[in-house]
Design a protein around this motif. Structure first.
Motif, PDB file in Angstrom:
ATOM      1  N   UNK A 167       0.833  -1.192   0.000  1.00 40.81           N
ATOM      2  CA  UNK A 167       0.000   0.000   0.000  1.00 40.81           C
ATOM      3  C   UNK A 167       0.876   1.254   0.000  1.00 40.81           C
ATOM      4  N   UNK A 168       2.024   1.155   0.661  1.00 47.10           N
ATOM      5  CA  UNK A 168       2.917   2.289   0.800  1.00 47.10           C
ATOM      6  C   UNK A 168       3.458   2.785  -0.535  1.00 47.10           C
ATOM      7  N   UNK A 169       3.775   4.075  -0.571  1.00 47.18           N
ATOM      8  CA  UNK A 169       4.340   4.703  -1.763  1.00 47.18           C
ATOM      9  C   UNK A 169       5.823   4.930  -1.527  1.00 47.18           C
ATOM     10  N   UNK A 170       6.660   4.474  -2.465  1.00 48.48           N
ATOM     11  CA  UNK A 170       8.100   4.583  -2.277  1.00 48.48           C
ATOM     12  C   UNK A 170       8.835   5.053  -3.510  1.00 48.48           C
ATOM     13  N   UNK A 171      10.108   4.732  -3.538  1.00 46.13           N
ATOM     14  CA  UNK A 171      10.965   5.137  -4.650  1.00 46.13           C
ATOM     15  C   UNK A 171      10.542   4.454  -5.948  1.00 46.13           C
ATOM     16  N   UNK A 172      10.828   5.107  -7.066  1.00 47.36           N
ATOM     17  CA  UNK A 172      10.450   4.564  -8.373  1.00 47.36           C
ATOM     18  C   UNK A 172      11.081   3.208  -8.653  1.00 47.36           C
ATOM     19  N   UNK A 173      12.323   3.032  -8.249  1.00 47.52           N
ATOM     20  CA  UNK A 173      13.039   1.779  -8.509  1.00 47.52           C
ATOM     21  C   UNK A 173      13.513   1.183  -7.190  1.00 47.52           C
ATOM     22  N   UNK A 174      13.180  -0.103  -6.966  1.00 53.12           N
ATOM     23  CA  UNK A 174      13.569  -0.780  -5.743  1.00 53.12           C
ATOM     24  C   UNK A 174      14.023  -2.202  -6.051  1.00 53.12           C
ATOM     25  N   UNK A 175      14.897  -2.701  -5.198  1.00 52.72           N
ATOM     26  CA  UNK A 175      15.338  -4.089  -5.323  1.00 52.72           C
ATOM     27  C   UNK A 175      14.474  -4.967  -4.436  1.00 52.72           C
ATOM     28  N   UNK A 176      14.050  -6.106  -4.972  1.00 53.53           N
ATOM     29  CA  UNK A 176      13.262  -7.056  -4.199  1.00 53.53           C
ATOM     30  C   UNK A 176      13.902  -8.439  -4.311  1.00 53.53           C
ATOM     31  N   UNK A 177      13.658  -9.331  -3.319  1.00 59.70           N
ATOM     32  CA  UNK A 177      14.203 -10.694  -3.399  1.00 59.70           C
ATOM     33  C   UNK A 177      13.422 -11.519  -4.419  1.00 59.70           C
ATOM     34  N   UNK A 178      13.705 -11.287  -5.667  1.00 58.78           N
ATOM     35  CA  UNK A 178      12.921 -11.830  -6.778  1.00 58.78           C
ATOM     36  C   UNK A 178      12.789 -13.353  -6.718  1.00 58.78           C
ATOM     37  N   UNK A 179      13.910 -14.049  -6.569  1.00 60.90           N
ATOM     38  CA  UNK A 179      13.852 -15.508  -6.609  1.00 60.90           C
ATOM     39  C   UNK A 179      13.201 -16.092  -5.358  1.00 60.90           C
TER      40      UNK A 179
END
Length: 275
Positions: free
Chosen positions: A193-205
């Motif tokens: 729900x939160x609004x953040x930075x345009x580009x973020x790293x996530x634990x994709x795998x």
């Protein structure tokens, strides 16, 4: 920090037959709503019962956000839910999750005062104070331990802790989204729900191999009538999230207060007592 303003409307929609009814301002793409009176498109107005205060009307907006999120996340009776962030949206999300029957509920934040406030708002809520020195994976591990305690389950050595089926991410902060991803159970849902930075790293795998769904929300749709019913009936008491109140003439001070991280604040309201 965000704030709401309860403003008053003149009877500019009398042609619709609503001139004797109280009215609530919904979201508008126009600037200039922070004033005593203004014209507003009739199509964006909703009738509200006489038992609702202007303060409750103002708080329908953040409630609409979390109501839409709760509906889309399909939170239901007995669902273990994690809420990351105990700001205004996180606290209202806590109210919605509790009203939907979620249990146990764990809410996290970096500020202890907010966590204490959350427990006051919804007794029985479990909390976890985030330690910025820990990695997202380490934080997630600690959060799951809280879920195990909240579930009353004894975890033997080597056994996996209880994990939330749904995480409602209310900060938009990269590290928090990562923590939410690691904490959520396999086949679960991370709802941002939160609004953040345009580009973020996530634990994709990690998300992929555990088939964890990552979903997002931007505002809401068709929530106002339902939100009005919830508040007017007393099912959800939104007034209790207000921590500060300022008159319209002190609007500038209200915004500054809400933005001051050195002061405890969850929801700041700007009110107008003048008829």
């Amino acid at each position: 920090q965000v704030w709401s303003a309860a403003t008053k409307l003149d009877s500019m929609v009398s042609s619709s037959g609503w001139d004797s009814a109280r009215k609530v301002v919904t979201l508008t793409p126009k600037d200039g709503t922070l004033k005593r009176y203004h014209e507003h498109p009739a199509g964006w107005l909703h009738k509200v019962p006489d038992n609702m205060s202007y303060e409750e009307i103002a708080l329908l907006e953040p409630l609409s956000v979390t109501l839409q999120a709760t509906l889309q996340a399909e939170i239901s009776l007995g669902t273990p839910v994690l809420i990351t962030g105990a700001g205004p949206i996180g606290i209202v999300q806590l109210l919605c999750a509790s009203a939907a029957g979620a249990t146990p509920i764990v809410i996290t934040d970096v500020v202890q005062d907010r966590l204490d406030f959350a427990q006051k708002i919804v007794p029985g809520t479990f909390t976890y104070k985030v330690d910025p020195k820990l990695s997202p994976l380490e934080s997630a591990t600690e959060i799951c331990k809280v879920f195990s305690r909240a579930s009353g389950k004894h975890i033997a050595e080597g056994e996996k802790d209880v994990q939330p089926a749904i995480t409602m991410e209310c900060t938009g902060i990269e590290s928090s989204v990562q923590t939410a991803s690691y904490a959520t159970a396999a086949s679960g849902l991370v709802f941002v729900i939160g609004v953040g930075a345009n580009f973020q790293q996530i634990p994709f795998m990690h998300l992929s191999t555990n088939e964890i769904t990552l979903k997002f929300l931007f505002r809401y749709r068709d929530t106002w009538p339902r939100a009005i019913r919830l508040v007017s009936s007393g099912k959800i008491d939104v007034k209790q999230i207000v921590t500060s109140r300022f008159p319209l003439e002190q609007a500038k001070q209200a915004v500054e207060h809400a933005a001051d991280r050195s002061k405890f604040s969850v929801k700041t309201i700007i009110y107008d007592d003048q008829e």
